[in-house]
Structures are given as C-alpha cells and as structure tokens.
Scaffold this active site. Structure first.
Site, PDB file in Angstrom:
ATOM      1  N   SER A   1       0.876  -1.338  -0.038  1.00 51.52           N
ATOM      2  CA  SER A   1      -0.185  -0.032  -0.056  1.00 51.52           C
ATOM      3  C   SER A   1       1.146   1.452  -0.028  1.00 51.52           C
ATOM      4  O   SER A   1       0.573   2.261  -0.627  1.00 51.52           O
ATOM      5  CB  SER A   1      -0.855  -0.108   1.164  1.00 51.52           C
ATOM      6  OG  SER A   1      -1.833  -1.194   1.233  1.00 51.52           O
TER       7      SER A   1
ATOM      8  N   LYS B   1       0.163 -10.875   6.317  1.00 51.18           N
ATOM      9  CA  LYS B   1       0.301  -9.545   6.862  1.00 51.18           C
ATOM     10  C   LYS B   1      -1.071  -9.079   7.079  1.00 51.18           C
ATOM     11  O   LYS B   1      -1.981  -9.178   6.201  1.00 51.18           O
ATOM     12  CB  LYS B   1       1.028  -8.608   5.757  1.00 51.18           C
ATOM     13  CG  LYS B   1       0.922  -7.153   6.278  1.00 51.18           C
ATOM     14  CD  LYS B   1       1.535  -6.121   5.195  1.00 51.18           C
ATOM     15  CE  LYS B   1       1.464  -4.675   5.941  1.00 51.18           C
ATOM     16  NZ  LYS B   1       1.742  -3.773   4.953  1.00 51.18           N
TER      17      LYS B   1
ATOM     18  N   SER C   1      -3.024  -5.844   8.660  1.00 49.48           N
ATOM     19  CA  SER C   1      -3.036  -4.601   9.021  1.00 49.48           C
ATOM     20  C   SER C   1      -4.395  -4.253   9.991  1.00 49.48           C
ATOM     21  O   SER C   1      -4.303  -3.053  10.188  1.00 49.48           O
ATOM     22  CB  SER C   1      -2.948  -3.716   7.737  1.00 49.48           C
ATOM     23  OG  SER C   1      -1.856  -3.934   7.149  1.00 49.48           O
TER      24      SER C   1
END
Lengths: 303, 303, 303, 303
Positions: free
Chosen positions: A46, A165, A167
C-alpha cells in the site's frame, strides 16, 4: 521452505516531479536501509502506491528493487489485483525479477461476492501458479473489507501459502489464526501501532510503514521482546504509536514520503489524486517524529 | 452540452470460457437491447467488470461497444482508475473510440486521504483533460466509501462535469445535490431498487444493472412517472425490487450474467475470483425473475 | 383497526432549567401544533429524549400529552426498552394514559443476539400484551443496527402490529416491506429528508422531527403528492432537506429545541449529556431555517 | 487512591424462571469465585444485563452483591445510563451499597451529539458527584460507537476518574492512552481475547466475561506475564480465544449463562428478548469449553 520473521519496510515507490518512476531513488533508499538489521523489503505494498502503477511500471519496479536489495535480505513483491489472471500475471513478473515471495492483497471491489469460496479459489490459483511462496495481505482500512479468521485459515491450507500480513489489528483474530494454522505459517503485524502486542500473541515480525523511517526502533522492539526486555520494548512501542498513526491512517503515504525527505532519504512526490501534505501538517509531523525519537539517517545509521 | 436523461444499462463485458474477451457477444447484446427505448449504454461500469480488465482490454471494449451502439444512443464509458494519470489515459482511449461521455468512479484505495481537496483535484484534472463530458460515479457498496453531497457539489462545479450516477441510495443527499448543483447537472439513479423515488426527487433517469434484463420495465417506470401514472409506476417499482437485489447486492455480476443467459442474451462466464452462481441459486433466481415479470427476450422485444 | 396515515411530529419533552419535567410547555406546544392538519403526535420518540427519562417520568409524560392532544388526533406513545418486560410495562402505562397506539424501538444493546428469533419474539410478546396497536420503530443512526426487511416482515405478521416508522432511509427496503406486508400495514417515513420518495414508494405519511417546526410544509408535501402536484411537492421537499439535516443528524435534539424557541414554541433545555447548541450554530441554524422558508408560528398558523 | 489491577469477572445477574431477580444465586456464584485470586467483581456490566433492569432492581443488585463480596475484593458497580442525572442517581445507590468504584458506560443513543464536549461534561459531572472513583467503560460492539483516545484522555483528566475498561480491542489506542494518561490511571482489557496483548501494552488487568468460568486461566495469564513466562502465557491466551468469542461476540450472555450452569455455577435464565441458546449451540459450546481446558468448578477450585 521460507519462514517469515523480522521487520520489513514496505518501500514507497519513488517518482520524479512529473510523477514518472524514479527507480534510482528507491534503490538509494534500499541501500541506506540495508544497513539496518531488517529481514527484507516489501515492494509495491500500500505504501508503494501499487494501485497507482501500470502493469509495465510494476514489472520495472520489481526489477529495480531486486537489483538493489542484497541477497542477504528477502524481497517480497506485492502482486495483488482484482482478477486472478492479473494477479498471476504480476506474480510471474515478480518471479522473473527474483522476488523471494509475493504478497497478495485480496480482491475487494465485488465485496458482496468475496467469501470463502471465491477468496480461497483466488489464492489457491495464485499459489498453484506461483514458483515462489505466497503471503496473504489483509488491509481493511483500504479495501473496506476484513477477511475473517475462517476465510484466512481456509486460504492458508494451500502448501504454497506461507503467511499473512494483517493490518487490521484484531489481536484475538491474529491469535486464533496463529493457533490453528499449519506448521510454518507465519503472521506479520501490518502496522507498527500494534507490533509488540502482535509479537506476544505469536506473530514473528512485521511489515511496517514506520520501518522506512524508524528501522532501528522497529527492529529494537523485536530484539527487546526476544530477550525478554518487555519494559524496554513497551517503552519503544509507546513512543512509536503517534508517529505511526501520522504516516499511516492519519496523513498516509504523502506524510511518509515527507518524513523520508525530512530524515535524509528520498520521499519525493506522490501520484495524484494524492497530494503532498501542507505546511502546517509538515510542521506537526516534524514535531511528532521528534517526540518519537525518530531522527535523521546520519545519526541512526550508526546502529 | 449533453443533458443526461433516461435509462442506461451498464453492459456486462462478455468473455469466452477461457476468460478472454468475447466482444462479438457484447455487440449482439447491444443490438438486441437497442430495440428498447433506452437512452444509451454504459460500457465498463461495475457490471462490466472494469476492475478485472487490462488497459488494452479496456480500450478494445470501448471500440467494440461503439461499433454496435447506434448513433442515436449515447455511449458512456467507465474510465475510473486509482490514479489521475491512468484515469486520463483511459478517458483519452474512450474519446478515440467515440464515447459520448465518460463515467469516473472515484479513487478509493487511500480512503483516509480521499477528501474534498484530493477528489475535486482528481475530477477537475480529468474534466480539463477530457474532450467529452465527465460523469461522477459514487458506488459505496464497492468502494467502501460514500462521497458526501459537499464533495460531489465541489466536484460538480467544473464546467465539463455534467452529472452523477449515485448507487448509494441516500435520497436526501440526492435531493440536496439536485437542489444545489449548477443548471444542467443531472443525477441518475444507480440502482433500479430506488429508481422511482429518485425520479420524484428530481433525478432524470438511471444507470441500472436491471436494465440489461428488464429494459421495458425500467423504461416503463420513467414513462409512467412522466405521464403522472404514479400507481402504475409504483407497481412496476415494487415488482422489480427483489429481482434487482438478486442481480446486484445479493449475488452480483454472476447472477446478472446467468439471468442474461436464462433470458436469451449472452451472459457467459465471469472472471475469477468471481464464480458462477450454483444450481440452487440459479433456481431461486429464475423464480425471482418470474415473480418480477421478467421474461425471455423474444417476448419483450415486441415492446 | 387503526390505519396510519399523515404527518406526526415526535414531540420534544419539555424541561425546566433544572432538567425536571415541564409538561405544561409540551401541552402548549401541542395546542399550537394542533391547528395544523397533523394526523397526531408521537410522545417519547427519539426527539422526546425517551432514553433520558425515568419510568415515572415516562408515565407522567404520556398522561400530560393525552390531556392536551385533541380526541381528533392520534396519540402514539414511544414505549421501547431493552427488556421485553419493561416494554410491556410502559405499554400498559401508555394504554392507561389513553394512547391510540404504541411505537416500539427495537432493543439494540445486545446487537449480536438481535436476530429474527429474538426480535420477533420481543415484538410479538408486546403485541400480545398490548390492548392497543403496536408500531415498529427502526432507527439505525441511534441504535447502531438496521433491522432487515426480512426481520421486519416477520415481526409484522402479528395481528396487533400495524405499521413501521423507518428512519433508515433505504427506499428499496421500504418498497419491499410495503409490497409484502399484510393488508393494512402502513409504513411511515422517519425523516423529512426522504418524505416524498417514501410517499411515491407507498408510505402513507411520516413521523418527522421537522413537523414540530414546519408542520405546514410537511403536511403540504403529502397534500401536493395526493393531488398529483409533483413539482410543487418536489420543490417543498428540496427546500426542507438542509433544515431537516440540521435538526436531526447534524445537531440533533438541541438544535430542534433551539429552533422551537426561535420560532415561538417552547424548546427549552435538553438533558445532559446533551448540551445546548452554541452561538455560532444558532446563527447558522437560523439561516438554514430562513432558507427553508420556515418562519415563526404567528405566520404559519394562518394555514 | 484506588489503583486498578488484576482480573475482575463481570457477574451475570441471576434470575428465577419468571425473570425476577434471584440474588441468592449471584451471591453463591460470588462465594465460589472468591476462592480464586481475582481482584474483585463487576456488578451490572454488559454481562450483568444492566440495560434490562429497573432502577430498583439495580439498587437491589448492588446491595446483594456487596453482601457476598469479601472485603478483600473490590466491588465495581456499573452505573452508566443515557442521562447524566440517572447515572449520578445510580452512582449514589452504588455508594450506599458499599461499592469501591463505579464503572460508567458512555451514553450512546444520541451518537451524533456524543463528542468530547458532551462526553467529558457527562463524566466530569459524575466524577464530581461521586464519593468513590469512576471508571470509563468503552464498549463499541454494544453501543455502536467507539470513543477515541482523544475523548478518553479528556475524560481521564478529572481527578476522580481512575481508569478505563476498553472492550474495543484497538491495542494502538490502548497504548496511546496508557502513554499519555495521568499517573495512576489504569487500563483494563475488556475481553479475554486480547488480555495478554493488552498486558504487554501496559494494561494492568482485565474485566473479562470469561473470568466467570475460567478464573484460574485468566489469572494465570496475568501471573505468567508478570513472571516473564511468556510462552506459558501465550499458550493460555491462545487456548481461551475461541471460548471467549463463544460467550461474548458469538452467542453472548445466554451462552455465558449456559456455560455457568454447565460448569457448576448458577447461570439460569436470561431476560427477554434474549433467548436461551438452543440444543445444538449448547453442544458446540460444551466442545469449545472442553477444547479450551475449561472444566467444572470442582476441579478448578483446587487452584
């Protein structure tokens, strides 16, 4: 099989003033950051403005990054796209460039249709097609959807899918996944705001925007934690929360790039519609960085 | 200046079994649908799987559509992308292909940074660069963000921005925009579920997934409304709600494509990660269509 | 059986400066408002600060309202509470006071457990226990949950449940409910922001905060609509949207009460934690009311 | 000044089959649970069905609880209500009953008006009026709103406000509050799903539904953590996540009460609209408890 652990900065993609790629600057950043005990780098997450780049630019960025990333550090390449075929296409480009693993953001435009069946189908097709391991990327603040533990565990059953991952910051979910996933599957914190809590829950590291500007502190939390120095780790963790919020949720990539410029790396311009942060925000951000003990790279480099 | 009114189907993009483009089938659909009093067609909206196509495929689809769309009907082309530069690039392709206007979905990945300044900047840059008019596209269910009336009115101030497709269904917001926007600015309902309420609030038509399979009924609601036959309009509106939900929010593009196959058009395969609806859903959907009075195209065509 | 139609203001509960009940002032408001062609009044809705009052105060307020509400106008009493037993207890108080129907906000604290089974069980128990008809009240902005059409239709199957006040503004849902509910079941718009769209979808009126300060305009929309004067209705509707937002979503009950004071009714203090609107907001609100054509009650009363 | 630390079960309120209070059963539960190294008890939290009880019943419950809670353990009393005046009234009842502190859920019905000014005003008024310390209670899943770190820090500035129970699970927010709050202010985890991560972030304990049925394990996590036995703590934490989800988010208070019955305490009936869990859920829950190592109280009691 690759086992993920440690800290990875998700590198911003560097642009000229004209918004065209400036890969040499990304390579310089990589060289400076490589002096820190980072496990590797994520290209086109991102913070790498992945959604802003054309297919060609993505391939070019993978190649440029690999040239600069030392063999001793892992290169993770973001290859997620809305269609399975495009994701596989980008994954093959990343393999060609020499990436060690790909990180795949979930498709999220057709939210109503994104369920266990479609998402597991997607990731398993990518896992089948990829010569290198695949990491799941859950990023609710940007995608507008949050993959459940059940969906993630279904995806994780594929032998070529090695980690996540996350977030989202739901620690109970993280714990549920760590408890039930197959041996060797690793969870990485997706934000420095909850790195230490994630570690204590069993995460093995993090892919952290903040690791671009505070690599020593981020690595320090992992090290302190591993040595049982929880007070020191907690202190570092507390210190980083506001700075992390500033360069992620609050002011985003433009703030991260400004912070890099401010600290002696190359941040440079963002691509529109993103806009540079204004004067006032720059001043606030500089204060927040100072308060967090995040100093210029000349100092930090003597690690 | 172009003034938007009437009903536009957002055409699905047609694929072969291999998921490669099958433009001839889209052209056949256009020819069949052109017998209805539709105002035009939208190419590459959400139902056109815009986010699934490569840049080349998008350009090819614009061209194929224009070949089949009669000069008497408008061609609107979806050209929204996350970056301003890519949006402008696609807009230029649409102009080359002969589109009458472009419809631009708002960037939404960096939600935290999408505010009046960035979004107005984005749309105004596209408006400046485009030789044809620009329509704003607000689609909260897919983007995960809902542009406010204030943001939309700021965007709408640009002279080359002529309208809004709003799929959010907030009628008070729609009314606020219609009341305050410049002369000639038009609002189109983004879903058949609230077409009639939108008309009474001052919308001038709709871009409706359902218009691909129930063009007569959708056009009929507008006609009844204009003639003051509110009971007839309400009756038609009530009848379409469940069918509309089925091919949009509930089962999405795969259901719309199945319905097209079922009714004598070409729906064909979806691109993965989307999956075809299963047997049971097909049966339910067939029942819902029947209950809505949506029949095969042989019947409808004698309009 | 009672059939709901027309406009109902949800009366604010009036307080002294000490925050104790000031029922005489509510009665005065009722008398002034009764000159307008309103169908009746709602006592202890969201604008009546229902959640702020003790059980005793609720009973006292029902009684005081009924004294002032003419027999020619309906009195609806808000009796929703989190427990079924408390809801039934308050419903019996409302019956004693002479209410014509009760309006029951759904329990929402235990959101995770509020499903078709618990909610239908709750409403059906209230319907069984109540000697007067029951109206469902769906208010997502305050409860943080939005009852689906399916849940509402399940609740509506009970013979003593005669209608719905829906403040959510999902017009397609409203249409689905109107199409499928039993004969005689009525839907009332819960906000003036979408009154006209709700009418065209088949709603029979509205319970509208704005009807406390703009009764003539609110009734006028219904009248215009019934006479087929859609342009006039649309014009009135457009004019009211900003004023409605100001006294509901934006600044809430404190703004409604200030507006009432400003226009010649009694608004008076709110109960803490609510606070009066500040000077600047008062000025903005006065401007918004003026722009909406909402004038003092001396003028309006010559209806 | 009271300093909060350790584990507190939020006691369910016990009812007869008729739904009337059965305080003797709550007292029995307290006596059994008092054998564990718990810091104290919360009376009338979310698990105590606080929103289901009349004012009288709340007072009666405070008194009954205090009779049974040993002087060596703290009694926290939930006294939050939508109005400031009712919150103060209940707080005075709790003081009379002998509570050591009150825990105040934030008003949340008028979400649009709940900001720093109204919420700080509310809590500070309660803090001023209360002879015993006040604890803030943030419970987004039930209230539908999540107080920000900024709001909480504003509230926390009052000298009589000593801590926060946070059930939201945002660890970065928790860290930000812990870093910036005044000396002595304590944060307690609001759910066993993230107890260990909260501890490592600096929380001093937890108020945990699960502590009603797994007091040994919950206290064990705190003990292991304090002794630096992180692997043991992590293991216990992982084991409890599914059981915690089952009796909170997933199946709620009815499941917690069933689990208590199942394990040798008194759970008993819930108040409607809540319904007992069904046979199938009971079976699933029994399996989840077993998998979590949560056994009957005869075993656990030999702590």
């Amino acid at each position: 099989m690759l086992t993920l652990h440690g800290i990875f900065p998700p590198l911003p993609t560097c642009f000229h003033g004209s918004e065209s790629l400036f890969p040499e600057k990304m390579q310089e950043n990589i060289r400076i950051l490589s002096a820190f005990p980072l496990a590797g780098f994520l290209v086109l997450g991102s913070n790498g403005e992945l959604v802003m780049l054309s297919e060609k630019e993505k391939a070019a960025t993978y190649h440029a990054a690999r040239e600069a990333i030392p063999a001793s550090k892992l290169m993770l390449a973001g290859t997620g796209a809305e269609s399975t075929r495009e994701t596989i296409h980008l994954t093959k480009e990343a393999v060609k460039a020499g990436a060690d693993a790909v990180m795949v953001l979930n498709p999220a435009y057709y939210k109503g249709q994104m369920n266990t069946e479609t998402l597991a189908g997607h990731y398993h097709a990518v896992g089948d097609a990829s010569e290198i391991p695949v990491i799941i990327y859950n990023m609710p603040a940007n995608t507008g959807m949050d993959m459940s533990a059940e969906i993630i565990l279904n995806i994780a059953a594929h032998p070529n899918i090695i980690g996540l991952k996350d977030s989202g910051g739901n620690l109970a979910k993280m714990g549920a996944i760590i408890r039930s996933a197959k041996k060797g599957f690793r969870v990485l914190a997706g934000s420095a705001g909850f790195l230490l809590p994630a570690l204590v829950m069993g995460a093995s590291g993090g892919i952290l925007a903040l690791a671009n500007i505070a690599p020593a502190q981020c690595c320090g939390i992992v090290e302190d934690f591993q040595q049982g120095a929880l007070d020191k780790a907690q202190n570092k963790q507390h210190q980083l929360i506001a700075a992390n919020a500033a360069v992620t949720r609050q002011w985003g990539v433009p703030a991260l790039k400004y912070a890099m410029d401010h600290l002696g790396l190359y941040g440079g311009p963002v691509r529109k519609p993103l806009l540079p942060i204004n004067k006032e925000t720059k001043k606030s951000l500089a204060g927040i960085l100072k308060d967090a003990g995040i100093g210029p790279f000349e100092t930090n480099i003597i690690f």
